[in-house]
Design a protein around this motif. Structure first.
Motif, PDB file in Angstrom:
ATOM      1  N   ILE A  24      24.454 -16.566  26.503  1.00 27.94           N
ATOM      2  CA  ILE A  24      25.300 -17.743  26.289  1.00 27.94           C
ATOM      3  C   ILE A  24      24.499 -19.035  26.385  1.00 27.94           C
ATOM      4  CG2 ILE A  24      27.204 -19.081  27.287  1.00 27.94           C
ATOM      5  CD1 ILE A  24      28.582 -16.397  27.915  1.00 27.94           C
ATOM      6  N   TYR A  25      23.474 -19.075  27.238  1.00 30.77           N
ATOM      7  CA  TYR A  25      22.721 -20.322  27.384  1.00 30.77           C
ATOM      8  C   TYR A  25      22.034 -20.749  26.091  1.00 30.77           C
ATOM      9  CZ  TYR A  25      18.402 -17.632  28.241  1.00 30.77           C
ATOM     10  OH  TYR A  25      17.334 -16.781  28.150  1.00 30.77           O
ATOM     11  N   THR A  26      21.986 -19.863  25.086  1.00 30.79           N
ATOM     12  CA  THR A  26      21.453 -20.226  23.771  1.00 30.79           C
ATOM     13  C   THR A  26      22.268 -21.368  23.151  1.00 30.79           C
ATOM     14  OG1 THR A  26      20.749 -17.941  23.465  1.00 30.79           O
ATOM     15  CG2 THR A  26      20.860 -19.304  21.499  1.00 30.79           C
ATOM     16  N   LEU A  27      23.524 -21.465  23.527  1.00 30.45           N
ATOM     17  CA  LEU A  27      24.387 -22.525  22.997  1.00 30.45           C
ATOM     18  C   LEU A  27      23.881 -23.922  23.348  1.00 30.45           C
ATOM     19  CD1 LEU A  27      27.931 -21.073  23.776  1.00 30.45           C
ATOM     20  CD2 LEU A  27      26.795 -21.191  21.552  1.00 30.45           C
ATOM     21  N   CYS A  28      23.086 -24.037  24.402  1.00 29.54           N
ATOM     22  CA  CYS A  28      22.623 -25.361  24.827  1.00 29.54           C
ATOM     23  C   CYS A  28      21.788 -26.053  23.754  1.00 29.54           C
ATOM     24  CB  CYS A  28      21.879 -25.303  26.151  1.00 29.54           C
ATOM     25  SG  CYS A  28      20.227 -24.595  26.068  1.00 29.54           S
ATOM     26  N   LYS A  29      21.236 -25.293  22.814  1.00 31.74           N
ATOM     27  CA  LYS A  29      20.470 -25.887  21.713  1.00 31.74           C
ATOM     28  C   LYS A  29      21.372 -26.637  20.741  1.00 31.74           C
ATOM     29  CE  LYS A  29      17.260 -22.000  21.636  1.00 31.74           C
ATOM     30  NZ  LYS A  29      16.806 -20.872  20.824  1.00 31.74           N
ATOM     31  N   TYR A  30      22.660 -26.302  20.744  1.00 32.45           N
ATOM     32  CA  TYR A  30      23.591 -26.835  19.760  1.00 32.45           C
ATOM     33  C   TYR A  30      24.636 -27.781  20.348  1.00 32.45           C
ATOM     34  CZ  TYR A  30      21.392 -23.078  17.252  1.00 32.45           C
ATOM     35  OH  TYR A  30      20.444 -22.262  16.675  1.00 32.45           O
ATOM     36  N   ILE A  31      24.599 -27.964  21.654  1.00 37.17           N
ATOM     37  CA  ILE A  31      25.539 -28.855  22.333  1.00 37.17           C
ATOM     38  C   ILE A  31      24.733 -29.978  22.965  1.00 37.17           C
ATOM     39  CG2 ILE A  31      27.218 -29.018  24.222  1.00 37.17           C
ATOM     40  CD1 ILE A  31      27.933 -26.081  23.604  1.00 37.17           C
ATOM     41  N   GLU A  83      32.944 -25.326  32.613  1.00 39.22           N
ATOM     42  CA  GLU A  83      34.055 -24.614  31.978  1.00 39.22           C
ATOM     43  C   GLU A  83      33.763 -23.115  31.903  1.00 39.22           C
ATOM     44  OE1 GLU A  83      37.843 -24.303  30.210  1.00 39.22           O
ATOM     45  OE2 GLU A  83      36.913 -25.918  31.350  1.00 39.22           O
ATOM     46  N   LEU A  84      32.537 -22.756  31.572  1.00 35.48           N
ATOM     47  CA  LEU A  84      32.158 -21.341  31.540  1.00 35.48           C
ATOM     48  C   LEU A  84      32.301 -20.706  32.927  1.00 35.48           C
ATOM     49  CD1 LEU A  84      29.025 -21.589  29.238  1.00 35.48           C
ATOM     50  CD2 LEU A  84      31.170 -20.406  28.675  1.00 35.48           C
ATOM     51  N   LEU A 121      25.735 -17.768  32.385  1.00 32.52           N
ATOM     52  CA  LEU A 121      24.870 -18.190  31.292  1.00 32.52           C
ATOM     53  C   LEU A 121      24.039 -17.036  30.741  1.00 32.52           C
ATOM     54  CD1 LEU A 121      23.664 -21.691  32.518  1.00 32.52           C
ATOM     55  CD2 LEU A 121      25.484 -21.149  30.895  1.00 32.52           C
ATOM     56  N   ARG A 122      23.818 -16.020  31.535  1.00 25.87           N
ATOM     57  CA  ARG A 122      23.047 -14.862  31.066  1.00 25.87           C
ATOM     58  C   ARG A 122      23.918 -13.840  30.333  1.00 25.87           C
ATOM     59  NH1 ARG A 122      22.860 -13.689  36.948  1.00 25.87           N
ATOM     60  NH2 ARG A 122      24.410 -12.058  37.307  1.00 25.87           N
ATOM     61  N   ASP A 123      25.246 -13.993  30.392  1.00 27.29           N
ATOM     62  CA  ASP A 123      26.140 -13.111  29.629  1.00 27.29           C
ATOM     63  C   ASP A 123      25.844 -13.267  28.144  1.00 27.29           C
ATOM     64  OD1 ASP A 123      27.359 -12.310  31.981  1.00 27.29           O
ATOM     65  OD2 ASP A 123      29.122 -13.588  31.713  1.00 27.29           O
ATOM     66  N   LYS A 124      26.228 -12.309  27.371  1.00 29.77           N
ATOM     67  CA  LYS A 124      25.965 -12.323  25.923  1.00 29.77           C
ATOM     68  C   LYS A 124      27.038 -13.115  25.177  1.00 29.77           C
ATOM     69  CE  LYS A 124      22.539  -9.525  26.566  1.00 29.77           C
ATOM     70  NZ  LYS A 124      21.280 -10.131  26.815  1.00 29.77           N
ATOM     71  N   ILE A 173      28.557 -12.255  22.605  1.00 29.76           N
ATOM     72  CA  ILE A 173      29.647 -11.342  22.240  1.00 29.76           C
ATOM     73  C   ILE A 173      30.751 -11.356  23.293  1.00 29.76           C
ATOM     74  CG2 ILE A 173      28.630  -9.258  23.259  1.00 29.76           C
ATOM     75  CD1 ILE A 173      30.385  -9.271  19.905  1.00 29.76           C
ATOM     76  N   ASP A 174      30.400 -11.594  24.550  1.00 28.96           N
ATOM     77  CA  ASP A 174      31.409 -11.672  25.613  1.00 28.96           C
ATOM     78  C   ASP A 174      32.353 -12.846  25.381  1.00 28.96           C
ATOM     79  OD1 ASP A 174      30.234  -9.473  26.850  1.00 28.96           O
ATOM     80  OD2 ASP A 174      28.974 -10.716  28.135  1.00 28.96           O
ATOM     81  N   LEU A 175      31.826 -13.922  24.828  1.00 28.57           N
ATOM     82  CA  LEU A 175      32.666 -15.089  24.510  1.00 28.57           C
ATOM     83  C   LEU A 175      33.560 -14.816  23.303  1.00 28.57           C
ATOM     84  CD1 LEU A 175      30.434 -18.290  24.701  1.00 28.57           C
ATOM     85  CD2 LEU A 175      32.455 -17.775  26.049  1.00 28.57           C
ATOM     86  N   LEU A 176      33.026 -14.080  22.341  1.00 25.99           N
ATOM     87  CA  LEU A 176      33.757 -13.861  21.095  1.00 25.99           C
ATOM     88  C   LEU A 176      34.940 -12.923  21.275  1.00 25.99           C
ATOM     89  CD1 LEU A 176      30.799 -13.530  18.587  1.00 25.99           C
ATOM     90  CD2 LEU A 176      32.063 -15.574  19.250  1.00 25.99           C
ATOM     91  N   GLY A 177      34.831 -12.010  22.217  1.00 21.85           N
ATOM     92  CA  GLY A 177      35.929 -11.079  22.436  1.00 21.85           C
ATOM     93  C   GLY A 177      36.131 -10.161  21.251  1.00 21.85           C
ATOM     94  N   ARG A 178      37.375  -9.887  20.951  1.00 21.55           N
ATOM     95  CA  ARG A 178      37.725  -8.965  19.863  1.00 21.55           C
ATOM     96  C   ARG A 178      37.502  -9.645  18.510  1.00 21.55           C
ATOM     97  NH1 ARG A 178      43.245  -7.587  17.627  1.00 21.55           N
ATOM     98  NH2 ARG A 178      42.721  -5.905  16.224  1.00 21.55           N
ATOM     99  N   GLU A 179      36.873  -8.892  17.629  1.00 20.29           N
ATOM    100  CA  GLU A 179      36.667  -9.381  16.271  1.00 20.29           C
ATOM    101  C   GLU A 179      37.296  -8.410  15.296  1.00 20.29           C
ATOM    102  OE1 GLU A 179      32.749 -11.633  15.608  1.00 20.29           O
ATOM    103  OE2 GLU A 179      32.223  -9.901  16.829  1.00 20.29           O
ATOM    104  N   ASP A 180      37.942  -8.947  14.272  1.00 24.19           N
ATOM    105  CA  ASP A 180      38.522  -8.119  13.224  1.00 24.19           C
ATOM    106  C   ASP A 180      37.578  -8.087  12.039  1.00 24.19           C
ATOM    107  OD1 ASP A 180      40.883  -7.597  14.652  1.00 24.19           O
ATOM    108  OD2 ASP A 180      41.744  -9.497  14.009  1.00 24.19           O
ATOM    109  N   TRP A 181      37.403  -6.909  11.472  1.00 26.47           N
ATOM    110  CA  TRP A 181      36.515  -6.734  10.335  1.00 26.47           C
ATOM    111  C   TRP A 181      37.370  -6.410   9.115  1.00 26.47           C
ATOM    112  CZ3 TRP A 181      31.317  -7.526  10.972  1.00 26.47           C
ATOM    113  CH2 TRP A 181      30.880  -7.647  12.268  1.00 26.47           C
TER     114      TRP A 181
END
Length: 73
Positions: A31-38, A49-50, A57-60, A62-70
């Protein structure tokens, strides 16, 4: 005049999903990869908030995205 941008958990999830869809980040990255874009001035708010929503911050991403529909399935 300072403008404070509010990052709630849904806004963070939406931002992460948009970046994944663009190919800027990958689902398996931390998740800390997001810091490049914020912006740096907003990152503290994002971290709080996280933490409030029990994400580390070490979580992936995908953990933020949750369920995805394909649509291809």
């Amino acid at each position: 005049m300072d403008t404070l941008v509010k990052y709630d958990i849904q806004a963070i999830k939406d931002e992460a999903r948009e970046l994944v869809n663009k190919g800027a980040i990958r689902r398996h990255e931390p998740i800390y990869t997001l810091c490049k874009y914020i912006p740096g001035r907003d990152w503290v708010c994002v971290e709080l908030e996280l933490e409030k929503n029990e994400f580390l911050l070490r979580d992936k991403i995908i953990d933020l995205l949750g369920r995805e529909d394909w649509s291809e399935d």
